[in-house]
Write a protein that holds these residues in place. Sequence first.
Motif, short mmCIF file in Angstrom:
data_model
loop_
_atom_site.label_atom_id
_atom_site.label_comp_id
_atom_site.label_asym_id
_atom_site.label_seq_id
_atom_site.Cartn_x
_atom_site.Cartn_y
_atom_site.Cartn_z
N GLU A 165 0.70 -1.45 0.02
CA GLU A 165 0.06 0.04 0.05
C GLU A 165 0.94 1.34 0.20
O GLU A 165 0.26 2.37 -0.09
CB GLU A 165 -0.97 0.08 1.21
CG GLU A 165 -0.14 0.15 2.57
CD GLU A 165 -0.01 -1.18 3.10
OE1 GLU A 165 0.29 -1.25 4.25
OE2 GLU A 165 0.40 -2.17 2.41
N VAL A 193 -4.48 -0.83 -3.62
CA VAL A 193 -4.33 -1.63 -2.63
C VAL A 193 -4.72 -0.87 -1.15
O VAL A 193 -5.54 -1.41 -0.40
CB VAL A 193 -2.59 -2.17 -2.49
CG1 VAL A 193 -2.63 -2.88 -1.06
CG2 VAL A 193 -2.59 -3.20 -3.50
N ARG A 194 -4.39 0.46 -1.36
CA ARG A 194 -4.80 1.26 -0.16
C ARG A 194 -6.28 1.25 -0.16
O ARG A 194 -7.06 1.41 0.91
CB ARG A 194 -4.45 2.65 -0.51
CG ARG A 194 -2.82 3.00 -0.23
CD ARG A 194 -2.53 4.21 -0.05
NE ARG A 194 -2.70 5.02 -1.05
CZ ARG A 194 -1.41 5.16 -2.02
NH1 ARG A 194 -0.34 4.53 -1.74
NH2 ARG A 194 -1.54 6.08 -2.85
N MET A 242 -8.43 -1.03 -0.57
CA MET A 242 -8.88 -2.44 -0.16
C MET A 242 -9.35 -2.45 1.04
O MET A 242 -9.97 -3.06 1.94
CB MET A 242 -7.84 -3.51 -0.41
CG MET A 242 -7.63 -3.84 -2.01
SD MET A 242 -6.12 -5.04 -2.04
CE MET A 242 -7.05 -6.52 -1.69
N THR A 243 -8.88 -1.32 2.18
CA THR A 243 -8.93 -1.19 3.33
C THR A 243 -9.76 0.13 3.59
O THR A 243 -9.87 0.81 4.55
CB THR A 243 -7.72 -1.16 4.20
OG1 THR A 243 -6.77 -0.14 3.86
CG2 THR A 243 -7.20 -2.55 4.15
N LYS A 275 -14.32 -0.70 -1.13
CA LYS A 275 -13.39 -1.55 -0.60
C LYS A 275 -13.58 -2.80 -1.54
O LYS A 275 -12.82 -3.53 -2.01
CB LYS A 275 -13.61 -1.89 0.91
CG LYS A 275 -12.52 -2.97 1.13
CD LYS A 275 -12.53 -2.99 2.90
CE LYS A 275 -13.92 -3.31 3.56
NZ LYS A 275 -13.80 -3.16 5.01
N THR A 306 -0.68 -7.88 -3.07
CA THR A 306 -1.58 -6.83 -2.32
C THR A 306 -1.03 -7.19 -0.79
O THR A 306 -1.34 -6.33 0.17
CB THR A 306 -3.12 -7.21 -2.28
OG1 THR A 306 -3.40 -8.26 -1.83
CG2 THR A 306 -3.35 -6.96 -3.67
N ASN A 318 -4.41 -6.92 3.49
CA ASN A 318 -5.19 -5.80 2.73
C ASN A 318 -6.10 -6.96 2.12
O ASN A 318 -7.21 -6.43 1.61
CB ASN A 318 -4.17 -5.28 1.68
CG ASN A 318 -3.21 -4.21 2.29
OD1 ASN A 318 -3.69 -3.48 3.26
ND2 ASN A 318 -2.19 -4.21 1.89
#
Length: 520
Positions: free
Chosen positions: A400, A410-411, A413-414, A421, A443, A447
């Motif tokens: 991330e 990837v950021r 994903m949270t 997400k 990832t 994540n």
Amino acid sequence: MDEERALYIVRAGEAGAIERVLRDYSDKHRATFKFEPTDEDKRKKLCEGIFKVLVKDVPTTCQVSCLEVLRILSRDKKILVPVTTKENMQILLRLAKLHESDDSLEKVSEFPVIVESLKCLCNIVFNSQMAQQLSLELNLAAKLCNLLRKCKDRKFINDIKCFDLRLLFLLSLLHTDIRSQLRYELQGLPLLTQILESAFSIKWTDEYESAIDHNGPPLPPQETDCAIEALKALFNVTVDSWKVHKESDSHQFRVMAAVLRHCLLIVGPTEDKTEELHSNAVNLLSNVPVSCLDVLICPLTHEETAQEATTPDELPGDKTAEKDTALTNNAMVYNGMNMEAIHVLLSFMEKRIDKGSSYREGLTPVLSLLTECSRAHRNIRKFLKDQVLPPLRDVTNRPEVGSTVRNKLVRLMTHVDLGVKQIAAEFLFVLCKERVDSLLKYTGYGNAAGLLAARGLLAGGRGDNWYSEDEDTDTEEYKNAKPKEELLKPMGLKPDGTITPLEEALSQYSVIEETSSDTD
């Protein structure tokens, strides 16, 4: 006081005096959107007086002044109840050339009256439920389509087309029945697609391929506005088009997708207009059956093939580029296919991520579109994999951390928004051919945990969809770092309470469950 003076002249004055007083009123209140409640009754009477003038034989300039004031007054919902009658609606339909007559649009002097009448109808239909019901009774959608056919291929009546399309968009937004009528009875899909073709001045080189002039001028402002309104109307017409049932439907959707590909490869008069144009194209592409999105990519032309033969295998400044990816003139090429439109979608997605706000409205449509394209079309997926998840060389930073498209996704994903997400994780998962080990490589486990838990894949494996078994090679950097990844493993509790790798813990619980089911 303004309404009182205007009302007095409208009731008793001659056409010249009416035109002057209403022009003064219009100039003064052009930017007025909030009105004094105390003058509400006077505004209602002024509207009624204006309709009485419009049925008389007055000069065109007087009609325009009447309609301009009526457009301003129709911003106030409260005054529309007594003036929104079938008779008054028919007056506006006649002035907008929406009556049953087959009159052609030859008198240029009438164009301002038509445009102002359409503007009034837009405001009235939007602000009045009674007007919306009367629109159904008067079959307004069919009349608007008829006017559009009169406008087709005419270069000097863009304002008429633009407000006709805006009114069609409003009607199809407010009435689901009109969407069905437009789609099937009025043949709205081919009609509106032809309006887009005309706005973009498309020249077809093949059944689903158009000529693109990369050095051409931007799309003119009026054509851009017409195109945006047509795209919005088409979105409503096709909003329920999840499946293709007939070959004719498939052909129509492919033509529309090819027009949208052309749209993505041109620019508007300003950066903001280009973004608005592309945003509406993305929304509409989301309604196209995924099987018809193959026309977003196309084989190289003879000229592009000749240029590719002289182009280095590697992208400028990128020594990690895949062999099959090249930059030919202005075209992104992969495996012999022109990927310009997909590259534009990817760039559009990244810009929306960089904005950092309104992700649900601005980002999820393009992410969903790219996900579905990748799942259904192998070349698109492989191209996007090259662009988003190139061979992994940076193995020192967390997934991330950084400014690449991969890092940004990837950021997400949270992200706190569950929808954002989920679609970001789904996109990356599809690019990895729904293989858990591949997703984790790009990832990281933390994540990806949310997606894997939702899919029941925390212990590994792959998703339900089938993908080709093409090679996914590891870089030397990743091969050297891979053994160190064992420092972080998914863990679980064994029945005795001790910690163990998650896969082993799950297997032990399975054994216990089988044993307990055998003993009763």
